[in-house]
Enzyme design. Structure first.
Site, PDB file in Angstrom:
ATOM      1  N   HIS A  85       0.835  -1.205   0.000  1.00  0.00           N
ATOM      2  CA  HIS A  85       0.000   0.000   0.000  1.00  0.00           C
ATOM      3  C   HIS A  85       0.865   1.248   0.000  1.00  0.00           C
ATOM      4  CE1 HIS A  85      -4.205  -1.558   1.363  1.00  0.00           C
ATOM      5  NE2 HIS A  85      -3.689  -2.267   0.386  1.00  0.00           N
ATOM      6  N   TYR A 128      -9.282   5.610   7.509  1.00  0.00           N
ATOM      7  CA  TYR A 128      -9.408   6.010   8.909  1.00  0.00           C
ATOM      8  C   TYR A 128     -10.440   7.130   8.957  1.00  0.00           C
ATOM      9  CZ  TYR A 128      -5.089   3.457  10.106  1.00  0.00           C
ATOM     10  OH  TYR A 128      -4.144   2.481  10.320  1.00  0.00           O
ATOM     11  N   PRO A 155      -4.111   0.443  18.900  1.00  0.00           N
ATOM     12  CA  PRO A 155      -3.827  -0.031  17.536  1.00  0.00           C
ATOM     13  C   PRO A 155      -4.001   1.016  16.433  1.00  0.00           C
ATOM     14  CG  PRO A 155      -5.879  -0.985  18.369  1.00  0.00           C
ATOM     15  CD  PRO A 155      -5.284  -0.239  19.504  1.00  0.00           C
ATOM     16  N   LYS A 176       1.189   0.181  15.103  1.00  0.00           N
ATOM     17  CA  LYS A 176       2.606   0.140  15.489  1.00  0.00           C
ATOM     18  C   LYS A 176       3.032  -1.076  16.303  1.00  0.00           C
ATOM     19  CE  LYS A 176       4.234   3.578  13.506  1.00  0.00           C
ATOM     20  NZ  LYS A 176       4.048   2.876  12.236  1.00  0.00           N
ATOM     21  N   TYR A 194       3.859   6.714  10.103  1.00  0.00           N
ATOM     22  CA  TYR A 194       3.047   5.547   9.749  1.00  0.00           C
ATOM     23  C   TYR A 194       3.890   4.480   9.059  1.00  0.00           C
ATOM     24  CZ  TYR A 194      -1.191   2.947   8.623  1.00  0.00           C
ATOM     25  OH  TYR A 194      -2.167   1.979   8.560  1.00  0.00           O
TER      26      TYR A 194
HETATM   27  P1  RFL Z   1       2.222 -11.401  21.631  1.00  0.00           P
HETATM   28  O1  RFL Z   1       1.755 -11.470  20.207  1.00  0.00           O
HETATM   29  O2  RFL Z   1       1.237 -11.101  22.675  1.00  0.00           O
HETATM   30  O3  RFL Z   1       2.933 -12.780  21.925  1.00  0.00           O
HETATM   31  C1  RFL Z   1       3.321 -13.153  23.241  1.00  0.00           C
HETATM   32  C2  RFL Z   1       3.347 -14.657  23.290  1.00  0.00           C
HETATM   33  O4  RFL Z   1       3.813 -15.069  24.558  1.00  0.00           O
HETATM   34  C3  RFL Z   1       3.009 -16.142  25.009  1.00  0.00           C
HETATM   35  N1  RFL Z   1       3.093 -16.193  26.487  1.00  0.00           N
HETATM   36  C4  RFL Z   1       3.813 -17.104  27.165  1.00  0.00           C
HETATM   37  N2  RFL Z   1       4.557 -18.146  26.769  1.00  0.00           N
HETATM   38  C5  RFL Z   1       5.162 -18.912  27.710  1.00  0.00           C
HETATM   39  N3  RFL Z   1       5.025 -18.679  29.044  1.00  0.00           N
HETATM   40  C6  RFL Z   1       4.277 -17.636  29.500  1.00  0.00           C
HETATM   41  N4  RFL Z   1       4.148 -17.420  30.806  1.00  0.00           N
HETATM   42  C7  RFL Z   1       3.628 -16.804  28.535  1.00  0.00           C
HETATM   43  N5  RFL Z   1       2.820 -15.714  28.628  1.00  0.00           N
HETATM   44  C8  RFL Z   1       2.510 -15.366  27.381  1.00  0.00           C
HETATM   45  C9  RFL Z   1       1.630 -15.833  24.457  1.00  0.00           C
HETATM   46  O5  RFL Z   1       0.808 -16.997  24.367  1.00  0.00           O
HETATM   47  C10 RFL Z   1       1.986 -15.251  23.102  1.00  0.00           C
HETATM   48  O6  RFL Z   1       2.024 -16.233  22.091  1.00  0.00           O
HETATM   49  O7  RFL Z   1       3.394 -10.336  21.783  1.00  0.00           O
HETATM   50  P2  RFL Z   1       4.575  -9.918  20.771  1.00  0.00           P
HETATM   51  O8  RFL Z   1       5.234 -11.120  20.185  1.00  0.00           O
HETATM   52  O9  RFL Z   1       5.358  -8.905  21.488  1.00  0.00           O
HETATM   53  O10 RFL Z   1       3.825  -9.241  19.538  1.00  0.00           O
HETATM   54  C11 RFL Z   1       3.131  -8.027  19.700  1.00  0.00           C
HETATM   55  C12 RFL Z   1       1.950  -7.957  18.731  1.00  0.00           C
HETATM   56  O11 RFL Z   1       1.194  -9.131  18.821  1.00  0.00           O
HETATM   57  C13 RFL Z   1       1.056  -6.736  19.010  1.00  0.00           C
HETATM   58  O12 RFL Z   1       1.827  -5.616  19.330  1.00  0.00           O
HETATM   59  C14 RFL Z   1       0.192  -6.378  17.779  1.00  0.00           C
HETATM   60  O13 RFL Z   1      -0.718  -7.399  17.500  1.00  0.00           O
HETATM   61  C15 RFL Z   1      -0.528  -5.054  18.011  1.00  0.00           C
HETATM   62  N6  RFL Z   1      -1.456  -4.725  16.916  1.00  0.00           N
HETATM   63  C16 RFL Z   1      -1.002  -4.167  15.717  1.00  0.00           C
HETATM   64  N7  RFL Z   1       0.306  -3.957  15.534  1.00  0.00           N
HETATM   65  C17 RFL Z   1       0.764  -3.487  14.340  1.00  0.00           C
HETATM   66  O14 RFL Z   1       1.989  -3.299  14.205  1.00  0.00           O
HETATM   67  N8  RFL Z   1      -0.061  -3.213  13.278  1.00  0.00           N
HETATM   68  C18 RFL Z   1      -1.392  -3.398  13.383  1.00  0.00           C
HETATM   69  O15 RFL Z   1      -2.098  -3.183  12.393  1.00  0.00           O
HETATM   70  C19 RFL Z   1      -1.913  -3.868  14.644  1.00  0.00           C
HETATM   71  N9  RFL Z   1      -3.223  -4.089  14.791  1.00  0.00           N
HETATM   72  C20 RFL Z   1      -2.807  -4.994  17.032  1.00  0.00           C
HETATM   73  C21 RFL Z   1      -3.668  -4.664  15.943  1.00  0.00           C
HETATM   74  C22 RFL Z   1      -3.313  -5.578  18.187  1.00  0.00           C
HETATM   75  C23 RFL Z   1      -4.636  -5.850  18.280  1.00  0.00           C
HETATM   76  N10 RFL Z   1      -5.068  -6.451  19.473  1.00  0.00           N
HETATM   77  C24 RFL Z   1      -5.843  -7.610  19.544  1.00  0.00           C
HETATM   78  C25 RFL Z   1      -4.483  -6.027  20.713  1.00  0.00           C
HETATM   79  C26 RFL Z   1      -5.003  -4.931  16.014  1.00  0.00           C
HETATM   80  C27 RFL Z   1      -5.496  -5.516  17.174  1.00  0.00           C
HETATM   81  C28 RFL Z   1      -6.948  -5.776  17.170  1.00  0.00           C
HETATM   82  C1  PHB Z   2      -5.674  -4.260  10.841  1.00  0.00           C
HETATM   83  O1  PHB Z   2      -5.720  -4.505   9.618  1.00  0.00           O
HETATM   84  O2  PHB Z   2      -5.941  -5.118  11.675  1.00  0.00           O
HETATM   85  C2  PHB Z   2      -5.278  -2.913  11.297  1.00  0.00           C
HETATM   86  C3  PHB Z   2      -4.842  -1.984  10.376  1.00  0.00           C
HETATM   87  C4  PHB Z   2      -4.478  -0.702  10.797  1.00  0.00           C
HETATM   88  C5  PHB Z   2      -4.567  -0.383  12.136  1.00  0.00           C
HETATM   89  C6  PHB Z   2      -5.011  -1.321  13.060  1.00  0.00           C
HETATM   90  C7  PHB Z   2      -5.359  -2.592  12.650  1.00  0.00           C
HETATM   91  O3  PHB Z   2      -4.240   0.867  12.518  1.00  0.00           O
END
Ligand code: RFL
Ligand code: PHB
Length: 391
Positions: free
Chosen positions: A72, A201, A293, A297, A385
């Protein structure tokens, strides 16, 4: 059990770190509390920054991303019933983003680890990290009903916001910074082609909405909802009606509807813990920081942390110098705070507080109008971004 780098957590941070270390010939073991299916299904991020894409390619994990991911060149901001496009390459010297879901990044990394024989244990729940300030930290975990220990040279906590590694940093040296937001997101996945080519957005009098996508056939959409919202109160029809109202513009545009396959409410939080290291224990990704989110980031910060950390371990291996490991926390926190600010800015500029005053709304619209009309203001958004270079 014994390893050089013990990695707690098999989310994007832990899996990518293990990939980078394995490619550099540094021995590591990943302990993940959940099973493989759960980790591969968890619906989360969708946007990869330019440098995240480059790191995945460089470590041999970019093949399917390059085939199936969507590049994109911009996003659309909607407010006052008008659309404004922010063009990334022209504002940033050629930087872009990739739409490729976190679930897919995780699947690709797990498949590579399993075929390369990198030790990756599912169902291995870490209970404690001991001896952070000794030469041989120990990770205690439970696996297949047995208590096990993993003795390490270094431990990296990639165990997310609810993990245990953070508590290895004693409270007397730990500082935390936090902000909760007075709203959540209702996120839905729908089997319908996206109604737009790029992410939208939307600021509206009814609250924020975001149109994202997973593929040419699957849309990902989000609605601002009050904290404590029960997804069961949102029928599919109500979701589509509300999305259509928030995305409405004075132009020929329509939101395509289709079957909704998942619905979940996500709270929004900003959180940073400092320092990101104590003794031989490092924290990376959501274990150390959370962003709302809106700025996309979180996953990218996790990728940046582990890229910096892997380089530091390689530097130690090659030169015997721990200077990059010693700089790890400061190096990462600089980027973390930039992303914290950007995520806060995007969130507070686009969402409507409960009981928000007309004054605040006018300020938001003025800021959005500034971004839409000034290349300087747009470039500030575009640079943040698409992400600062990993260094
Ligand atoms: P995670 O993905 O939470 O993984 C941590 C892992 O550790 C495990 N764990 C354990 N394992 C062993 N022993 C224990 N005691 C443990 N405790 C926990 C867990 O089961 C898990 O598998 O953290 P990590 O790797 O730091 O990754 C971070 C990302 O997952 C998170 O920052 C993003 O998903 C945030 N986020 C977004 N980030 C972006 O860069 N771009 C996006 O578009 C974006 N959209 C989002 C998002 C997060 C969202 N939610 C659900 C919070 C959209 C959403 C809806
Ligand atoms: C997503 O596709 O899940 C998504 C994209 C952009 C955001 C947050 C989540 O800022």
């Amino acid at each position: 059990m014994r390893t050089t780098v013990g990695i707690i957590g098999g989310g994007p941070a832990g899996l990518l770190l293990a990939r980078l270390l394995h490619r550099a010939g540094i021995d590591c073991t990943v302990l993940e509390s959940r099973d493989r299916e759960y980790v591969e299904r968890r619906q989360r991020a969708g946007i990869l920054e330019q440098d995240t894409v480059d790191v995945l390619r460089a470590c041999g994990a970019g093949e399917r991303m390059d085939r199936e991911g969507l590049v994109h060149d911009g996003i659309e901001l909607r407010f006052d019933r008008r659309s404004h496009r922010i063009d990334f390459p022209s504002l940033t010297g050629g930087r872009r983003v990739m739409v490729y879901a976190q679930t897919e990044v995780v699947k690709d990394l797990i498949a590579l680890h399993l075929s390369d024989g990198v030790p990756l244990l599912f169902g291995a729940a870490v209970r404690a990290v001991e001896g952070a300030d000794t030469d041989r930290p120990v990770v205690r975990f439970e696996h297949q009903g047995r208590e096990e220990t993993l003795t390490c040279d270094w431990v990296v906590g990639c165990d997310g916001f609810h993990g245990v590694a953070r508590s290895a940093v004693p409270e007397r040296v730990r500082e935390t910074y936090e902000r909760a937001y007075p709203y959540s997101w209702l996120g839905v996945l729908a089997d319908v082609p996206p109604s737009c080519d790029e992410l939208v957005y939307a600021h509206s009098p009814r609250g924020f909405a975001l149109h994202s996508m997973r593929s040419p056939e699957v849309s990902r959409l989000y609605l601002q909802v009050p904290n404590g919202t029960d997804p069961a109160d949102w029928s599919d029809e109500r979701v589509w009606d509300e999305l259509a109202a928030r995305f409405a513009v004075d132009a020929d545009w329509e939101l395509e509807r289709g079957p909704i396959t998942s619905k979940a409410v996500l709270p929004m939080r900003s959180f940073v813990t400092e320092p990101m290291r104590y003794g031989r224990v490092f924290l990376a990704g959501d274990a150390a920081h959370i962003v709302p989110p809106t700025g996309a980031k979180g996953l990218n910060l996790a990728a940046a942390d582990v890229t910096v950390l892997a380089r530091a371990f390689v530097h130690l291996e090659e030169t015997g110098s721990a200077e990059l490991l010693d700089a790890y926390s400061d190096t990462c926190l600089r980027r973390v705070w930039r992303a914290e600010h950007f995520s806060y800015f995007m969130t507070t500029t686009l969402h409507t507080d409960p009981g928000q005053s007309g004054f605040q709304t006018r300020l938001q619209l003025s800021q959005l109008d500034r971004i839409a009309s000034s290349p300087h203001a747009a470039a500030e958004l575009a640079e943040n971004y698409t992400g600062l270079p990993f260094g």
